[in-house]
Design an enzyme around this catalytic site. Sequence first.
Site, PDB file in Angstrom:
ATOM      1  N   ASP A  49       0.832  -1.208   0.000  1.00  0.00           N
ATOM      2  CA  ASP A  49       0.000   0.000   0.000  1.00  0.00           C
ATOM      3  C   ASP A  49       0.872   1.266   0.000  1.00  0.00           C
ATOM      4  O   ASP A  49       0.368   2.378  -0.101  1.00  0.00           O
ATOM      5  CB  ASP A  49      -1.007   0.002   1.158  1.00  0.00           C
ATOM      6  CG  ASP A  49      -0.344   0.007   2.524  1.00  0.00           C
ATOM      7  OD1 ASP A  49       0.883  -0.185   2.599  1.00  0.00           O
ATOM      8  OD2 ASP A  49      -1.058   0.197   3.524  1.00  0.00           O
ATOM      9  N   LYS A 118      -1.176  -9.339   3.020  1.00  0.00           N
ATOM     10  CA  LYS A 118      -0.376  -8.876   4.169  1.00  0.00           C
ATOM     11  C   LYS A 118      -1.210  -7.874   4.958  1.00  0.00           C
ATOM     12  O   LYS A 118      -1.952  -7.087   4.352  1.00  0.00           O
ATOM     13  CB  LYS A 118       0.932  -8.229   3.701  1.00  0.00           C
ATOM     14  CG  LYS A 118       1.750  -7.610   4.858  1.00  0.00           C
ATOM     15  CD  LYS A 118       3.159  -7.249   4.469  1.00  0.00           C
ATOM     16  CE  LYS A 118       3.325  -5.921   3.795  1.00  0.00           C
ATOM     17  NZ  LYS A 118       2.837  -4.771   4.571  1.00  0.00           N
ATOM     18  N   GLU A 187       9.726  -4.154  10.051  1.00  0.00           N
ATOM     19  CA  GLU A 187      10.116  -2.875   9.442  1.00  0.00           C
ATOM     20  C   GLU A 187      10.599  -1.872  10.493  1.00  0.00           C
ATOM     21  O   GLU A 187       9.982  -1.729  11.560  1.00  0.00           O
ATOM     22  CB  GLU A 187       8.916  -2.256   8.689  1.00  0.00           C
ATOM     23  CG  GLU A 187       9.259  -0.885   8.107  1.00  0.00           C
ATOM     24  CD  GLU A 187       8.239  -0.336   7.122  1.00  0.00           C
ATOM     25  OE1 GLU A 187       7.220  -1.001   6.847  1.00  0.00           O
ATOM     26  OE2 GLU A 187       8.489   0.782   6.616  1.00  0.00           O
TER      27      GLU A 187
HETATM   28  O1  KIV Z   1       3.591  -1.100   1.587  1.00  0.00           O
HETATM   29  C1  KIV Z   1       4.728  -1.558   1.454  1.00  0.00           C
HETATM   30  O2  KIV Z   1       5.405  -1.368   0.436  1.00  0.00           O
HETATM   31  C2  KIV Z   1       5.267  -2.360   2.553  1.00  0.00           C
HETATM   32  C3  KIV Z   1       6.726  -2.673   2.528  1.00  0.00           C
HETATM   33  C4  KIV Z   1       7.496  -1.452   2.829  1.00  0.00           C
HETATM   34  C5  KIV Z   1       7.081  -3.793   3.425  1.00  0.00           C
HETATM   35  O3  KIV Z   1       4.565  -2.714   3.445  1.00  0.00           O
END
Ligand code: KIV
Length: 273
Positions: A49, A118, A187
């Site tokens: 996102d 995710k 992260e």
């Molecule tokens: O949204 C995203 O790109 C992410 C990554 C930074 C892990 O969650």
Amino acid sequence: MSSQAPIRRITAPQIRARKGGDPIVSLTSYPAHTAAIVDRYADFILVGDSLGMVMHGMDSTVGVPLDLMIMHGRAVVRGTKRALIVVDMPFGTYEESPEVAFRNAARIMKETACGAVKLEGGARMAETIRFLSERGIPVMAHIGLTPQAVNTMGGFKVQGRDEAAWAMHLDDARAVAEAGAFALVVEGVVEPLADKITAAVEIPTIGIGASKTCDGQILVLEDMLGLNPRVPKFVKIYGDLGPAIERAVAAYAEDVTARAFPGAEHIYKPSRD
Ligand code: KIV
């Protein structure tokens, strides 16, 4: 007829089985064309996102709509053959209840044909992760700096600077692993904490601004290509494409202005009469 076996995509259980093995390579991608290139090297591609900030100029990921994630998820699945495609659940689509999360995750899986979703959050999301995993939806968890919580964190802040918070992050990691997440993005946490998290869980950890001991790494593609004006400090720039794009655009503008732009003369054949 070709006797070649069809290319099979990497699956969530295969990523899960890589704990402690060869490092897992992953990158984000949002459109089909970059995804097709990344597909040749990455074990999984995240339709993150972060696209709200990187592609759509938003200040945070909070405003990203589900339909936008589905649109980009579809593009990336179409552009790839091999990597597992993981699509982010955007803010507001999964926190309310496991049932709401299931409905939205099922939409993502059905409408994009991706292999997993995710979501952000540790112990507080464990019940939802279990609910989805037990109903056929592989879930990648995401702890530490969770960008969707920017408003409660008071900014995009590295986590674990204060050792007193380490126990909470370790509890988060254990809770999502125990609930059935197949992998865990860690992260923006201090390196020794990321090392402890990797040692504490039986699922692969995927680091971003975390530690090289994580079981894999992920970067935002545009960050490592120098295309994002707000690149986090920890990102190594592997190819500075900004100046190359600028040179090409400037050359094009110069051609058009000088009326040196090639016309259609090479495809136009005047008739004989
Ligand atoms: O949204 C995203 O790109 C992410 C990554 C930074 C892990 O969650």
